[in-house]
Enzyme design. Structure first.
Site, short mmCIF file in Angstrom:
data_model
loop_
_atom_site.label_atom_id
_atom_site.label_comp_id
_atom_site.label_asym_id
_atom_site.label_seq_id
_atom_site.Cartn_x
_atom_site.Cartn_y
_atom_site.Cartn_z
N TYR A 21 12.05 -6.93 -6.06
CA TYR A 21 13.33 -6.52 -5.48
C TYR A 21 14.33 -7.66 -5.46
O TYR A 21 14.87 -8.02 -4.41
CB TYR A 21 13.11 -5.95 -4.07
CG TYR A 21 12.44 -4.61 -4.12
CD1 TYR A 21 13.19 -3.47 -4.34
CD2 TYR A 21 11.06 -4.49 -4.00
CE1 TYR A 21 12.58 -2.22 -4.42
CE2 TYR A 21 10.45 -3.25 -4.09
CZ TYR A 21 11.22 -2.12 -4.30
OH TYR A 21 10.63 -0.90 -4.38
N TYR A 149 6.76 4.89 2.55
CA TYR A 149 6.80 4.11 1.31
C TYR A 149 5.50 4.38 0.55
O TYR A 149 4.42 4.27 1.12
CB TYR A 149 6.93 2.60 1.58
CG TYR A 149 6.85 1.81 0.29
CD1 TYR A 149 7.95 1.74 -0.56
CD2 TYR A 149 5.67 1.20 -0.11
CE1 TYR A 149 7.88 1.07 -1.77
CE2 TYR A 149 5.58 0.52 -1.32
CZ TYR A 149 6.68 0.46 -2.15
OH TYR A 149 6.61 -0.18 -3.35
N LYS A 279 -4.23 -2.54 -2.23
CA LYS A 279 -3.93 -3.78 -1.51
C LYS A 279 -5.18 -4.60 -1.11
O LYS A 279 -5.66 -5.37 -1.91
CB LYS A 279 -3.00 -3.50 -0.34
CG LYS A 279 -1.60 -3.10 -0.83
CD LYS A 279 -0.52 -3.39 0.17
CE LYS A 279 0.85 -3.41 -0.47
NZ LYS A 279 1.59 -2.15 -0.39
C1 LIG Z 1 2.12 -1.28 -1.41
C2 LIG Z 1 2.01 0.18 -1.23
C3 LIG Z 1 1.98 1.05 -2.33
C4 LIG Z 1 2.17 0.57 -3.76
O1 LIG Z 1 1.17 -0.30 -4.16
P1 LIG Z 1 1.43 -1.29 -5.42
O2 LIG Z 1 0.10 -1.91 -5.65
O3 LIG Z 1 2.49 -2.25 -4.99
O4 LIG Z 1 1.87 -0.44 -6.56
C5 LIG Z 1 1.84 2.40 -2.09
N1 LIG Z 1 1.70 2.87 -0.83
C6 LIG Z 1 1.71 2.07 0.26
C7 LIG Z 1 1.52 2.65 1.61
C8 LIG Z 1 1.88 0.69 0.09
O5 LIG Z 1 1.91 -0.11 1.18
#
Ligand SMILES: *Cc1c(COP(=O)(O)O)cnc(C)c1O
Length: 431
Positions: A21, A149, A279
């Site tokens: 970003y 998100y 993550k």
């Molecule tokens: C970070 C995140 C994503 C996207 O994951 P990336 O590995 O960055 O593509 C999707 N959903 C949630 C809740 C997230 O925190």
């Protein structure tokens, strides 16, 4: 001061490399990191920072962990990668075996993919194929909560909050989805009838076109760091069942203990039809994610036309990433993670409490190993990031949110320094 080699690195970075970003030719500082160990980041100019971010929810055991390093090294001696079409391997199988011991029981079918956003795309496609296979191909839209998100790819973006997700930039490209207000009842509170009403109304009117409800259980992350009623989640599950709508739980941020339970769904407790993990899955080492469906979902897709699930990334099931993920989960389960997170929660609550009295602060909230100081005004990234580095900590706010999500292994002294730095730096911001 940076040495000439570091200076050169920064020049090339500024000229040619995008950061998340950001503008290509950004005036915002980036700080060169030379190494990281435990909860410390070591900068090229010799400074060391206490890490408050765990690299965006990921590095739950801290950096450079001997067990995780060893898992990678021993897998590297066998193979870094092989294609997953027509082949399989022990790292993928034992990762899945381990995952199935910790996720809710009905979830049995695992798609191992490469990032969180892809895991969300996969989940959405599973939901669409599921309804096609059941002869209800009209179910093509998704319902979701405002303030969510779910990732940066186009499908995932279509269910991100329309304002913070900047839908106006992509209106004609993004699929039109159904958004409902996020619940006003907070974590720990029961969900009022008023709070569930918008979802109930949406489902009553539109169930024939809704394939799934996708949400982040209990903790909305990058959309606003908001903790809502677990009872809302329970009632949302009931509504999904009543109206024939699948529930997709995006636990990419909350999975593996962050909210105080291994998975945030356990606060309700509910089991989704499809679960997305990412993550912290690899302890912050490599990009890896998983989408886990119930047997009902996978068997229905199998029975439909064309009888296969239509997705298959090149690096699917990457052995290195699977090996380190398996080791990270083992390490987590062997550790007193619940007690650690409880202690972090207590300490964050106490040490961030003084922020409540600052005129710059709108609200302070804590859940599990997440501490949030919501400001009244958006922070100025250029000043605040330098102020945090000067204070000896790595904290990266966004918008009006200054937040901490440290590694679970952080000790009380380091956590105190992090919280003290947040309090000091927040007090320096303009009112
Ligand atoms: C970070 C995140 C994503 C996207 O994951 P990336 O590995 O960055 O593509 C999707 N959903 C949630 C809740 C997230 O925190």
């Amino acid at each position: 001061m940076n040495d000439p080699a570091t200076q050169r690195l920064l020049e090339i970075d500024r000229a040619h490399i995008w950061h998340p970003y950001s503008a290509m030719h950004s005036e915002l500082p980036v700080f060169p990191v030379e190494s990281a160990r435990g909860v410390r980041l070591y900068l090229a100019d010799g400074r060391e920072l206490i890490d408050g971010m765990a690299s965006w929810w990921c590095a739950i055991h801290g950096y450079n962990h001997p067990r995780l390093n060893a898992a990678l090294e021993s897998q590297l001696e066998r193979m870094a990668h092989v294609m997953f079409g027509g082949l399989t391997h022990e790292p993928a199988v034992s990762l899945v075996e381990t995952l199935l011991t910790i996720v809710p029981e009905p979830l049995q079918s695992v798609f191992i993919c490469d990032s969180g956003s892809v895991a969300v795309e996969v989940a959405m496609k599973m939901a669409l194929q599921y309804w096609q296979a059941r002869g209800q191909g009209g179910k093509q839209r998704f319902a979701t909560l405002r303030g969510g998100y779910h990732g940066d790819t186009l499908g995932a973006m279509s269910v991100c909050d329309p304002v913070t997700g900047m839908h106006r930039l992509f209106t004609s490209v993004l699929a039109q989805q159904h958004f409902v207000e996020r619940p006003r009842s907070r974590f720990g509170e029961p969900c009022s009838d008023e709070d569930i009403a918008p979802l109930a109304q949406l489902f009553a009117g539109h169930h024939a076109e809704i394939a799934a409800l996708i949400l982040e259980p209990v903790v909305q992350g990058a959309g606003g760091m908001y903790f809502y009623s677990a009872d809302f989640l329970r009632r949302a599950r009931e509504l999904c069942d009543a109206h024939g709508i699948l529930l997709i739980a995006d636990e990419i941020a909350t999975g593996f203990g962050r909210s105080g339970k291994l998975f945030a769904c356990e606060h309700a407790p509910i089991a989704p039809d499809i679960l997305c993990l990412g993550k912290a899955l690899t302890g912050g080492y490599l990009s890896l994610a998983a989408t886990i469906a119930t047997t009902e979902v996978s068997a229905t897709i199998d029975a439909g036309d064309p009888g296969v699930f239509m997705h298959g990334p090149t690096f699917m099931g990457n052995p290195l990433a699977c090996a380190v993920a398996r080791a990270s989960i083992e390490l987590l389960l062997e550790s007193p993670w619940a007690a650690r997170i409880e202690a972090i929660e207590r300490q964050l609550g106490e040490a961030l409490a003084p922020c409540r009295d600052l005129p710059q602060v709108a609200e302070v909230r804590v859940l599990g190993a997440i501490g949030v100081v919501e400001m009244k005004r958006p922070v100025d990234m250029r000043t605040i990031s330098r102020q945090f580095v000067d204070a000896g900590v790595w904290v990266r706010p966004f918008g009006r949110l200054v937040y901490l999500m440290p590694a679970y292994v952080i000790d009380a002294a380091d956590l105190d320094r992090l919280c003290a730095a947040v309090t000091e730096v927040v007090a320096l911001q303009p009112r």
